[in-house]
Scaffold this motif. Structure first.
Motif, short mmCIF file in Angstrom:
data_model
loop_
_atom_site.label_atom_id
_atom_site.label_comp_id
_atom_site.label_asym_id
_atom_site.label_seq_id
_atom_site.Cartn_x
_atom_site.Cartn_y
_atom_site.Cartn_z
N LEU A 4 42.47 43.98 39.45
CA LEU A 4 41.81 42.89 38.73
C LEU A 4 42.15 41.57 39.42
O LEU A 4 43.26 41.39 39.94
N ASP A 5 41.18 40.67 39.43
CA ASP A 5 41.38 39.35 40.02
C ASP A 5 42.42 38.59 39.19
O ASP A 5 42.20 38.32 38.00
N ASN A 6 43.53 38.27 39.81
CA ASN A 6 44.59 37.57 39.06
C ASN A 6 44.81 36.16 39.59
O ASN A 6 45.91 35.62 39.50
N GLY A 8 43.07 33.43 38.60
CA GLY A 8 42.77 32.36 37.65
C GLY A 8 43.27 32.69 36.26
O GLY A 8 44.41 33.13 36.08
N ILE A 10 43.79 34.54 32.71
CA ILE A 10 44.03 35.95 32.39
C ILE A 10 42.77 36.53 31.77
O ILE A 10 42.21 35.96 30.83
N ILE A 11 42.30 37.61 32.34
CA ILE A 11 41.11 38.26 31.79
C ILE A 11 41.49 39.64 31.28
O ILE A 11 42.53 40.19 31.63
N VAL A 68 47.37 44.41 38.83
CA VAL A 68 47.04 45.39 37.79
C VAL A 68 45.70 46.04 38.13
O VAL A 68 44.74 45.36 38.51
#
Lengths: 321, 367
Positions: A4-6, A8, A10-11, A68
Motif C-alpha cells: 500500500l502507498d504509505n 501520504g 493513512i488509507i 503493509v
C-alpha cells in the motif's frame, strides 16, 4: 499483493474475503459482521530496538516504516497473528503453545520425534493383525528396532491402540518462573480452534474404543478448510490441564491432545495423492521392510481462542504405493 | 480475561449511499475508421439477423474488446401513429417497425387500452403533441453506463456537412439542464429531453435520453431542415435546396429518411456512425456502503499473539513489568458470529497502540 502507498495520509484498503462473498451469495443471512479483531501479520517485533542510542522515541522506528501488503481475499491467508486485549498492563510474560509430541520424553534425544507427524491412511499402509503394514500391532509405534520413529499415526483406525497423537501444551515457556506456579486465570487457554483440510481427514480424540470421540466440525469454508472449536468444558476428551511432564518450562495451562482420522477419499483412493501429493517417501515398517509411500504434505493450524496464539503443525498423509 | 475479538455495538455500524460518476468521452474516429476501413471496422459487429449493430472499443474478436454501445434504427408501425416511412416494399420493413415498437413499449409503455405509446417529443404524453415516429437508437452498454447516465451530462455532436466532409458543419445535441428538468412518466425510469443547442433553428427538442435504461433516442429530424419537418436551419450544412443533409453514402442521393426506408438497418447505422463527431456523458454507480466503526479503547489490543512478540514467553517490547505494552496494527478483520473472516482491511502503515491512546478505525465496505 502489492504494498500500500504509505507516502501520504493513512488509507484503509478493505475487501470482502472469499468466504464473505460466498456467504453473501448464499443469501441465507449468514453474512453478518458482528465483531472485529486486529492483526499485525507484517510486524517483526524483533526490529524493536530497546537499546537505540537516541532513546525510546526511536525504538520502533523500523517497525513504523514496515510496508503493509494489500488485503488478501483468501480468508485463511490473513489475520494470522492477532492483537490481544488484556486489561492488565503489567504483564511481562505471555503464554505460548508448544508441540509436546506424542509424549514429552520423545521430543528430545537422538532419533526421536522431529516435530512432524505422518498419518497412515489405509489398512495396507497402517497394517493389520498380521503386521503386514508399517505399524507394530496397530498401536502406533513404528518399528521395534532402534532408533524408533515417532509421530506416525494410524489414520485408518485411530481408535485402536494408544499410538501417536498430537499434543500441544500451553503455558509460560520460561525458566524464570518455576513450573510449580499456577498460571494466571486470564492467561489460561480453555478454548482451541483447529483448522485442517477437510479433504484429508478429521479430528478425533486420543481415547480408545468407547472413550473415543470425533470432534464436531464447526464450519467448512470455500477452500475446504474445516474449523473445529473445542472447549475444555464441553470437550474434556481433547483438553486437559497439564499435570505431567511437558515441554513448557514454566507455569502450565492446558494441553490439547488429538489424533487424525484419514478421510475416506484418502483411505480408498489415490486420486488426491496424485493431484496434490507425490512419491518418494519411505518408512521402515514393522515387518522390517522399507515401505515406499505416496504422500501429501499439509498443515494443521491450532489457535488459542482466548489468547490468540497459534501454532502450525506439519502433517504428512501417506499411503502405500 | 484475554480476548481477541470485540463485538460491534448497535451504534458502531451505519450505512450510507454514495454516487460515483465517471466521465466517458467517445470520439467519432473510434466508431468510424480507427480499426479498418469504414464502414467495415474490426470493432463493428453486424449480426446475421441485421437488427442492430454493436460498437466495441477494440476489434471485437479480441478478448480485450469492450462493448461500448449498440446502434439501431426504426420507425413506427403503431396504428394511429404510423410513420410515413413505413412501407411493405422497404428493406427490412417489419424489422424496423419491430425495433421501434420494442423500444417504444419498453421505454414509453402503453396507453390505457394496451396500445404501445410512440416516443413523444416533449414527454407530455397526455397532452398529445408531436411524436417521433422514426428514430435512431443508441443503446449504451452497462459497462459504460453503469447504474445510470448522469442527468445533464449527455452530449452528442453530429456532422451535418456533405457526405465527404461530414464534420465541416456540426450540431450539438444535449440534455441541457436535465438535472433540474426531467420526466418520470416512463416505465423504464427517468428520462430527459434532448435538444439541439447549436446549428439548429432555435433549440428544438430532437430526442429523448433514458437515464436508467442507458438509451438515447435521436429523431431523424436532426438531419432535416425545418422546411421538411426537421430542426436544421437553412445554413446548417444541408444539401443545398433539398432541405436535408446528404445522409446516404452516395453523395446527394438520399436524406436520412430515404436511407432509413431504402437501406438495411446496418446501412442506416453505418451512415449514422459516419456522422458521429464525438459523444460524451457521465455514468453513475450507486455505492451502498456499510461503515463499521472499530472503537479501540485504551486498554484494548495492547498485546500481540505475533510469534515475534515473545522470546521465551517474555514480551520483547518490555524490559520490566512497569513498561507499557505496545503493539502495532496493520490489519482489521471483520468476523461473523462463528469467527469466520468475512472482510479484511489493511492500513497503509502500522499504527502504534499502547495504553495511552485510543482510536477509532472506520472501515467502509461498498456493495
Amino acid at each position: 499483493m502489492a504494498f500500500l502507498d504509505n507516502s501520504g495520509d493513512i488509507i484503509l484498503d478493505a475487501v470482502l474475503t472469499d468466504t464473505g462473498r460466498f456467504r453473501l451469495a448464499k443469501g441465507d443471512g449468514s453474512f453478518k459482521i458482528v465483531k472485529f479483531a486486529l492483526g499485525d501479520d507484517e510486524i517483526n517485533y524483533g526490529s524493536y530496538n530497546k537499546s537505540h542510542p537516541s532513546a525510546s522515541a526511536y525504538y520502533d522506528l523500523e517497525i513504523l516504516q514496515t510496508p503493509v501488503l494489500e488485503a488478501f481475499t483468501n480468508n485463511t491467508s490473513t489475520m494470522k497473528s492477532k492483537l490481544i486485549s488484556i486489561p492488565r498492563t503489567n504483564l511481562l510474560y505471555l503464554p505460548v503453545m508448544k508441540l509436546s509430541g506424542p509424549t514429552e520424553s520423545e521430543t528430545s534425544g537422538s532419533g526421536q520425534f522431529d516435530g512432524s507427524f505422518t498419518v497412515l491412511t489405509n489398512l495396507a499402509t497402517a497394517g493389520d493383525s498380521n503386521n503386514n503394514g508399517i505399524l507394530d500391532s496397530k498401536d502406533g509405534w513404528v518399528g521395534t528396532g532402534s532408533p524408533a520413529i515417532k509421530g506416525v499415526m494410524n489414520g485408518y483406525e485411530p481408535f485402536t491402540g494408544v499410538g501417536s497423537y498430537i499434543r500441544i501444551d500451553q503455558g509460560l515457556d520460561t525458566g524464570e518462573i518455576a513450573n510449580t506456579y499456577t498460571i494466571d486465570a486470564d492467561l489460561n487457554e480453555t478454548q482451541y480452534i483447529i483448522e485442517m483440510d477437510n479433504r484429508f481427514g478429521s479430528i478425533v480424540s486420543i481415547g480408545q474404543s468407547v472413550a473415543a470421540k470425533s470432534a464436531n466440525v464447526s464450519y467448512i469454508d470455500d477452500d475446504n478448510i474445516a474449523s473445529y472449536y473445542l472447549s475444555k468444558n464441553t470437550d474434556p476428551e481433547f483438553i486437559v490441564d497439564v499435570s505431567d511432564a511437558s515441554t513448557i518450562a514454566g507455569p502450565r495451562g492446558t494441553s490439547l491432545r488429538f489424533k487424525i482420522q484419514a478421510s475416506t477419499d484418502l483411505a480408498t483412493s489415490t486420486y488426491l495423492f496424485e493431484q496434490l501429493g507425490t512419491t518418494g517417501y519411505t518408512l521402515k515398517g514393522n515387518a522390517a521392510t522399507v515401505q515406499s509411500l505416496r504422500y501429501i504434505d499439509s498443515i494443521i493450524k491450532v489457535t488459542g481462542a482466548t489468547t490468540g496464539y497459534s501454532i502450525s503443525i506439519p502433517v504428512r498423509f501417506a499411503r502405500k504405493v | 480475561m484475554a480476548t481477541t475479538y470485540k463485538t460491534f455495538l448497535n451504534n458502531d455500524i451505519t450505512s450510507t449511499k454514495t454516487l460515483l460518476h465517471e466521465a466517458i468521452p467517445l470520439t467519432g474516429a473510434l466508431v468510424s475508421g480507427t480499426y479498418g476501413t469504414f464502414p467495415n471496422g474490426d470493432n463493428i459487429k453486424n449480426y446475421a439477423h441485421g437488427m442492430f449493430q454493436s460498437i466495441y472499443d477494440y476489434p471485437y474478436l479480441s478478448s480485450s474488446a469492450n462493448h461500448i454501445f449498440d446502434l439501431t434504427v426504426g420507425y413506427s408501425g403503431i396504428t394511429g401513429a404510423k410513420s410515413a416511412l413505413s412501407s411493405s416494399s422497404n428493406i427490412q420493413n417489419s424489422k424496423k417497425i419491430n425495433m421501434y415498437n420494442q423500444m417504444a413499449q419498453v421505454l414509453m409503455g402503453y396507453d390505457q387500452n394496451g396500445n404501445i405509446l410512440p416516443f413523444d417529443r416533449d414527454g407530455n404524453i397526455t397532452g398529445g403533441g408531436e411524436k417521433m415516429l422514426d428514430a435512431v437508437f443508441i443503446n449504451f452498454g452497462r459497462l459504460l453506463g453503469k447504474d445510470e447516465l448522469k442527468k445533464g451530462s449527455f452530449s452528442l455532436t453530429l456532422g451535418t456537412g456533405s457526405y465527404a466532409s461530414a464534420n465541416n458543419s456540426r450540431i450539438v445535441i444535449q440534455d441541457t439542464n436535465a438535472q433540474n428538468d426531467f420526466r418520470v412518466n416512463s416505465p423504464a425510469g427517468e428520462y430527459g429531453i434532448l435538444s439541439c443547442s447549436s446549428g439548429a433553428s432555435g433549440t428544438p427538442s430532437c430526442g429523448l435520453i433514458f437515464y436508467q435504461a442507458g438509451i438515447a433516442v435521436v429523431s431523424s429530424s436532426v438531419f432535416q431542415q425545418t422546411t421538411v419537418g426537421g430542426i436544421l436551419n437553412s445554413t446548417s450544412g444541408s444539401k443545398a435546396g433539398a432541405g436535408y443533409v446528404d445522409f446516404g453514402n452516395t453523395a446527394g442521393a438520399a436524406s436520412i429518411r430515404q436511407v432509413m426506408s431504402g437501406s438495411a438497418i446496418s446501412g442506416s447505422c453505418d451512415d449514422f456512425r459516419h456522422r458521429i463527431y464525438n459523444m460524451s456523458f457521465n455514468n453513475t454507480t450507486e455505492l451502498n456502503s456499510t461503515i463499521h466503526f472499530c472503537r479501540i479503547n485504551h486498554n484494548d489490543y495492547n498485546y500481540s499473539a505475533n510469534p515475534t512478540y515473545l522470546s521465551s514467553s517474555k514480551i520483547v517490547v518490555k524490559n520490566n513489568t512497569q513498561d507499557a505494552p505496545v503493539s502495532y496494527i496493520t490489519t482489521v478483520g471483520l468476523y461473523s458470529a462463528d469467527n469466520e473472516l468475512l472482510a479484511v482491511a489493511k492500513l497503509s502503515e502500522p499504527l502504534k497502540k499502547d495504553p495511552t491512546n485510543e482510536m477509532t478505525v472506520r472501515v467502509r465496505l461498498d456493495y
